[in-house]
Design a protein around this motif. Structure first.
Motif, PDB file in Angstrom:
ATOM      1  N   SER A  43       0.835  -1.195   0.000  1.00 37.53           N
ATOM      2  CA  SER A  43       0.000   0.000   0.000  1.00 37.53           C
ATOM      3  C   SER A  43       0.877   1.255   0.000  1.00 37.53           C
ATOM      4  N   VAL A  44       0.249   2.414   0.217  1.00 37.08           N
ATOM      5  CA  VAL A  44       0.888   3.698  -0.089  1.00 37.08           C
ATOM      6  C   VAL A  44       2.005   4.101   0.874  1.00 37.08           C
ATOM      7  N   TRP A  45       1.989   3.583   2.106  1.00 41.91           N
ATOM      8  CA  TRP A  45       2.987   4.018   3.087  1.00 41.91           C
ATOM      9  C   TRP A  45       4.105   3.011   3.316  1.00 41.91           C
ATOM     10  N   ASP A  46       4.221   2.018   2.426  1.00 37.69           N
ATOM     11  CA  ASP A  46       5.249   0.990   2.609  1.00 37.69           C
ATOM     12  C   ASP A  46       6.667   1.576   2.568  1.00 37.69           C
ATOM     13  N   ASN A  47       6.830   2.670   1.830  1.00 31.63           N
ATOM     14  CA  ASN A  47       8.160   3.288   1.736  1.00 31.63           C
ATOM     15  C   ASN A  47       8.599   3.950   3.041  1.00 31.63           C
ATOM     16  N   LYS A  48       7.699   4.034   4.015  1.00 29.41           N
ATOM     17  CA  LYS A  48       8.025   4.637   5.311  1.00 29.41           C
ATOM     18  C   LYS A  48       8.479   3.591   6.340  1.00 29.41           C
ATOM     19  N   ILE A  49       8.447   2.308   5.971  1.00 30.70           N
ATOM     20  CA  ILE A  49       8.865   1.252   6.899  1.00 30.70           C
ATOM     21  C   ILE A  49      10.370   1.367   7.138  1.00 30.70           C
ATOM     22  N   PRO A  50      10.813   1.380   8.397  1.00 28.83           N
ATOM     23  CA  PRO A  50      12.252   1.465   8.681  1.00 28.83           C
ATOM     24  C   PRO A  50      13.033   0.323   8.021  1.00 28.83           C
ATOM     25  N   ASP A  51      14.260   0.607   7.619  1.00 33.75           N
ATOM     26  CA  ASP A  51      15.080  -0.363   6.881  1.00 33.75           C
ATOM     27  C   ASP A  51      15.362  -1.640   7.665  1.00 33.75           C
ATOM     28  N   TYR A  52      15.443  -1.548   8.992  1.00 32.68           N
ATOM     29  CA  TYR A  52      15.815  -2.724   9.775  1.00 32.68           C
ATOM     30  C   TYR A  52      14.683  -3.745   9.861  1.00 32.68           C
ATOM     31  N   VAL A  53      13.456  -3.347   9.516  1.00 34.66           N
ATOM     32  CA  VAL A  53      12.294  -4.235   9.612  1.00 34.66           C
ATOM     33  C   VAL A  53      12.228  -5.137   8.385  1.00 34.66           C
ATOM     34  N   LYS A  54      12.073  -6.438   8.611  1.00 31.85           N
ATOM     35  CA  LYS A  54      11.921  -7.397   7.509  1.00 31.85           C
ATOM     36  C   LYS A  54      10.447  -7.448   7.109  1.00 31.85           C
ATOM     37  N   THR A  55      10.148  -6.953   5.919  1.00 35.36           N
ATOM     38  CA  THR A  55       8.756  -6.829   5.481  1.00 35.36           C
ATOM     39  C   THR A  55       8.400  -7.901   4.461  1.00 35.36           C
ATOM     40  N   SER A  56       7.240  -8.503   4.635  1.00 34.09           N
ATOM     41  CA  SER A  56       6.745  -9.476   3.647  1.00 34.09           C
ATOM     42  C   SER A  56       5.241  -9.287   3.477  1.00 34.09           C
ATOM     43  N   TYR A  57       4.729  -9.814   2.364  1.00 33.89           N
ATOM     44  CA  TYR A  57       3.313  -9.654   2.015  1.00 33.89           C
ATOM     45  C   TYR A  57       2.682 -11.018   1.793  1.00 33.89           C
ATOM     46  N   MET A  58       1.415 -11.129   2.189  1.00 39.13           N
ATOM     47  CA  MET A  58       0.683 -12.363   1.936  1.00 39.13           C
ATOM     48  C   MET A  58       0.241 -12.444   0.480  1.00 39.13           C
ATOM     49  N   PHE A  59      -0.218 -11.301  -0.069  1.00 38.78           N
ATOM     50  CA  PHE A  59      -0.719 -11.267  -1.440  1.00 38.78           C
ATOM     51  C   PHE A  59      -0.261  -9.978  -2.126  1.00 38.78           C
ATOM     52  N   SER A  60      -0.312  -9.980  -3.433  1.00 39.42           N
ATOM     53  CA  SER A  60       0.045  -8.765  -4.187  1.00 39.42           C
ATOM     54  C   SER A  60      -1.101  -7.760  -4.194  1.00 39.42           C
ATOM     55  N   LYS A  61      -2.337  -8.267  -4.005  1.00 36.29           N
ATOM     56  CA  LYS A  61      -3.513  -7.396  -3.913  1.00 36.29           C
ATOM     57  C   LYS A  61      -4.389  -7.872  -2.763  1.00 36.29           C
ATOM     58  N   ASN A  62      -5.151  -6.961  -2.202  1.00 33.89           N
ATOM     59  CA  ASN A  62      -6.037  -7.307  -1.096  1.00 33.89           C
ATOM     60  C   ASN A  62      -7.113  -8.275  -1.592  1.00 33.89           C
ATOM     61  N   PRO A  63      -7.144  -9.504  -1.055  1.00 32.26           N
ATOM     62  CA  PRO A  63      -8.122 -10.489  -1.542  1.00 32.26           C
ATOM     63  C   PRO A  63      -9.562 -10.055  -1.309  1.00 32.26           C
ATOM     64  N   ARG A  64      -9.789  -9.192  -0.323  1.00 27.15           N
ATOM     65  CA  ARG A  64     -11.149  -8.743  -0.047  1.00 27.15           C
ATOM     66  C   ARG A  64     -11.635  -7.734  -1.084  1.00 27.15           C
ATOM     67  N   LYS A  65     -10.723  -7.223  -1.901  1.00 24.78           N
ATOM     68  CA  LYS A  65     -11.116  -6.251  -2.909  1.00 24.78           C
ATOM     69  C   LYS A  65     -11.178  -6.871  -4.306  1.00 24.78           C
ATOM     70  N   LEU A  66     -11.021  -8.207  -4.375  1.00 25.71           N
ATOM     71  CA  LEU A  66     -11.178  -8.911  -5.644  1.00 25.71           C
ATOM     72  C   LEU A  66     -12.666  -9.188  -5.857  1.00 25.71           C
ATOM     73  N   ASN A  67     -13.005 -10.051  -6.786  1.00 26.93           N
ATOM     74  CA  ASN A  67     -14.430 -10.303  -7.031  1.00 26.93           C
ATOM     75  C   ASN A  67     -15.078 -10.931  -5.792  1.00 26.93           C
ATOM     76  N   SER A  68     -16.371 -10.804  -5.699  1.00 24.79           N
ATOM     77  CA  SER A  68     -17.095 -11.151  -4.472  1.00 24.79           C
ATOM     78  C   SER A  68     -16.946 -12.616  -4.077  1.00 24.79           C
ATOM     79  N   ILE A  69     -16.854 -13.519  -5.048  1.00 28.03           N
ATOM     80  CA  ILE A  69     -16.733 -14.944  -4.739  1.00 28.03           C
ATOM     81  C   ILE A  69     -15.395 -15.222  -4.057  1.00 28.03           C
TER      82      ILE A  69
END
Length: 391
Positions: A43-69
């Motif tokens: 999302s939009v504020w990911d560039n503000k995460i401090p460098d020492y923090v190991k960041t990972s993502y579950m998905f490339s897009k929010n699954p709740r914002k995909l199609n309803s099914i």
């Protein structure tokens, strides 16, 4: 040896909880803690995460914002089979502490097999239904009851629940029956140095810089929770009292179109100006006469805390955390949480110079009482206590 902490959060979108999470990450001792941050999606504020923090993502897009099914399938598995999702999309490795910093990440806490902490940023007494139930058409049906039981069972399995205000605890206990002895209150960290630095930036919008009357400011998402429709009767009363004042809304959100419509219908185009979202709301807070909070509910309002840091008095509706922030001083005025309650207090402050001077004096002292240093120390002590409980 560094202790391993996993912090889980949906996404770093533009919001108060996201802002204080980033401030907390920026103040954790990186020589003491090995911190991993798991987000559902970028999302939009990911560039503000401090460098020492190991960041990972579950998905490339929010699954709740995909199609309803797909959204329904994801929700079903998240609630009833979270460890299936975790097996494929979670974080590998062992952690000393796992923190669900905000909903809906609580469902994944048992999958981490760590000391589990839920960090609560809302006032449950203001919620009629739990979030997952609220989204259902039939909120009293079989599925709703099944989800409610699963959630209550989950919540009562947590090792600790952290609240950002004391006043948020009773509503949570009433709705969940969680053991109150396992709750903690940890006030939000705000990056005071950065807030003060950014507040000195010049304001270039002519609606602000060329205006000679009193400037009021509202900071936050234009969302039903913030109840910005209450700004309409406020400004109508200010006009009726022949007070030269303009209110600036610093923020954006799903209800912006509706607010725009209300402004036009009431002929307030020159009285309420929507400036939109900005990464630097602090310059407006510092230069405003008053900050206004019209919210239906908050857990611990970020905007009013920033107002204290910048020593701008405020008028707010009664929400969780407000009395704790003000602390019995005149730093701010709390009014009833009703649609027409703001105007009397705001008009009184605008007309009474002695009252405003007293508010300015008290807010300077309140700023010293609510320092970041105390909040950082308390969070560090809490994390150490959690670790000691496991070893």
């Amino acid at each position: 040896m560094k202790r391993k902490i996993l912090i889980m959060h949906p996404e770093l979108c533009v919001g108060g909880a996201e802002k204080v999470l980033l401030d907390m990450l920026g103040n954790l001792d990186k020589n003491k803690y090995d911190v991993s941050l798991l987000l559902i999606n970028p999302s939009v504020w990911d560039n503000k995460i401090p460098d020492y923090v190991k960041t990972s993502y579950m998905f490339s897009k929010n699954p709740r914002k995909l199609n309803s099914i797909l959204a329904r399938v994801y929700k079903f598995f998240m609630i009833f089979f979270p460890c299936v999702i975790w097996k494929f999309f979670g974080v590998k490795g062992k952690f000393d502490i796992a923190i669900a910093y905000q909903e809906p990440m609580i469902w994944y806490l048992p999958c981490t097999k760590a000391f589990t902490v839920s960090w609560v940023h809302t006032d449950y007494s203001a919620l009629q239904w739990f979030p997952e139930v609220k989204q259902l058409r039939n909120k009293e049906g079989f599925l709703a009851k099944k989800i409610e039981k699963a959630r209550l069972r989950l919540i009562n399995s947590f090792d600790r629940v952290v609240f950002v205000a004391k006043s948020a605890i009773p509503g949570y206990i009433q709705k969940t029956s969680y053991n109150i002895s396992k709750t903690r209150v940890l006030y939000n960290i705000n990056n005071e140095a950065l807030i003060k630095e950014l507040s000195n930036e010049e304001i270039v919008e002519p609606q602000w810089s060329n205006y000679e009357g009193e400037r009021l400011v509202v900071v936050g998402r234009i969302h039903s929770q913030k109840a910005m429709h209450r700004l309409i009767p406020l400004m109508l009363e200010i006009k009726k009292n022949n007070i030269c004042a303009r209110l600036f809304v610093v923020g954006d959100g799903p209800d912006r179109e509706q607010l725009d419509k209300l402004i036009k219908e009431n002929g307030l185009e020159d009285s309420i100006i929507i400036l939109g979202f900005t990464n630097n709301p602090y310059k407006y807070i510092r230069q405003a006469k008053l900050l206004i909070c019209s919210s239906l509910f908050e857990a611990y309002c970020t905007a009013t805390k920033e107002s204290i840091i910048l020593e701008t008095p405020f008028v707010t509706t009664l929400c969780s955390g407000m009395e704790e922030q003000i602390g019995g001083t005149k730093a701010g005025i709390i009014v009833a949480n009703e649609d027409n309650s703001l105007s009397d207090a705001v008009i009184k402050v605008l007309k009474d110079d002695a009252l405003y001077s007293a508010m300015k004096k008290d807010i300077k002292q309140r700023h010293l009482d609510l320092s970041d240093e105390k909040a950082i120390d308390n969070i560090d002590c809490f994390l150490q206590d959690c670790i000691s409980g496991r070893v």
